[in-house]
Design an enzyme around this catalytic site. Structure first.
Site: not given
Length: 296
Positions: A98, A138, A100-103, A10, A96
């Site tokens: 933590a 999210d 910021g990509l909403g993993g 994301k 990765p």
């Protein structure tokens, strides 16, 4: 043969964050798009609900019980209100942690879609979305992986403007950034943003037009993320100085920054140069939009 679901990265093209309300939650307004790269969640035969994690970023995850994939599965089974045959879940962690990509939220969304199909559960999309919302801010958007405007705590979704093909480069300095720490720093700074949905055209003709509009928007968490993790600031400054970057910004609460490019040729050139310039960084060229098909 196990089933498979894609969990796309994301990207917050903009992220406006307001002052905390009762309960400590911050209202937001964000335009989210999803990348054609991400994690993969699969099923396998098992005697009890279980999770195995593999992939290049598997070691960065917390304990199994705290993993959002298992939490999503348990929440879905509770919502189904009927016995569900045991199933194993496998997470190929390619993004990765933590970052910021909403993993985690995207992994949970993939697990929800996957288990609904695998178990033949008669849950409509609205009920599935309610389960996702219970897992995090999210999660509702990440359930479907389609461009959306998210408001409220992130659970109020509306259609995004029609986006052009968006070629981009994602860069993470391999430094985990805690969302909780970023919000603490953001609150301490006290520079809260306006979360009214900004006026926009119904559709953007090309990436250049979109980048010009996005340049008038913000990521209100960007300064806090850079203060906590200066390496993120180094990435952001580097991207902003490259000729292919129409726009450079932090995604979400950081660690990952993105650059929008005019075409895949520019994105490829930028990614190759960054790989050579900073081999310790995680660098990926991608296309932003969504939803993306599940792998076969």
């Amino acid at each position: 043969m196990g089933r498979t679901a894609f969990a796309p990265a994301k990207v917050n093209l903009f992220l406006h964050v307001g002052a905390p309300e009762e309960g400590g939650f911050h209202p937001i307004c964000s335009l989210m798009a999803f990348a054609d790269i991400g994690d993969v969640v699969s099923t396998f035969e098992a005697e009890a609900l279980s999770l195995r994690v593999a992939g290049p970023f598997a070691k960065g995850l917390s304990g199994e019980d705290d993993n959002l994939v298992l939490r999503a599965a348990r929440a879905l089974i509770a919502e189904a209100r009927r016995p569900v045959a045991p199933v194993g879940l496998s997470l190929d962690k390619r993004l990765p942690v933590a970052s910021g990509l909403g993993g985690g939220s995207s992994d949970a969304g993939a697990a929800l879609r996957l288990l609904r199909e695998h178990a033949g559960l008669e849950l409509d999309d609205a009920r599935l979305e309610r389960v996702a919302t219970s897992l995090g801010s999210d999660s509702a958007a990440c359930l479907w992986g389609a461009p959306a405007i998210a408001e409220g705590r992130g659970e109020r979704l509306s259609s995004a403007p029609v986006l052009p093909p968006l070629d981009a480069v994602l860069v993470n300095p391999r430094v985990p950034v805690s969302t909780a720490e970023v919000y603490r720093r953001f609150d301490a700074d006290g520079r809260f943003g306006d979360v009214a949905r900004p006026l926009s055209p119904d559709a953007f003709e090309d990436a250049t037009e979109l980048a010009a509009w996005l340049a008038r928007q913000r990521n209100d968490l960007e300064a806090a993320a850079v203060a906590i993790a200066p390496a993120v600031g180094t990435v952001l400054e580097t991207l902003a100085g490259e000729p292919e970057a129409l726009l450079a910004r932090v995604s979400g609460s950081g660690g990952t920054c993105f650059a929008l490019c005019a075409s895949d040729i520019e994105a490829e050139s930028l990614a190759e140069r960054l790989d050579a310039m900073a081999p310790d960084w995680w660098v990926r060229r991608c296309r932003l939009g969504g939803p993306w098909p599940d792998p076969r």
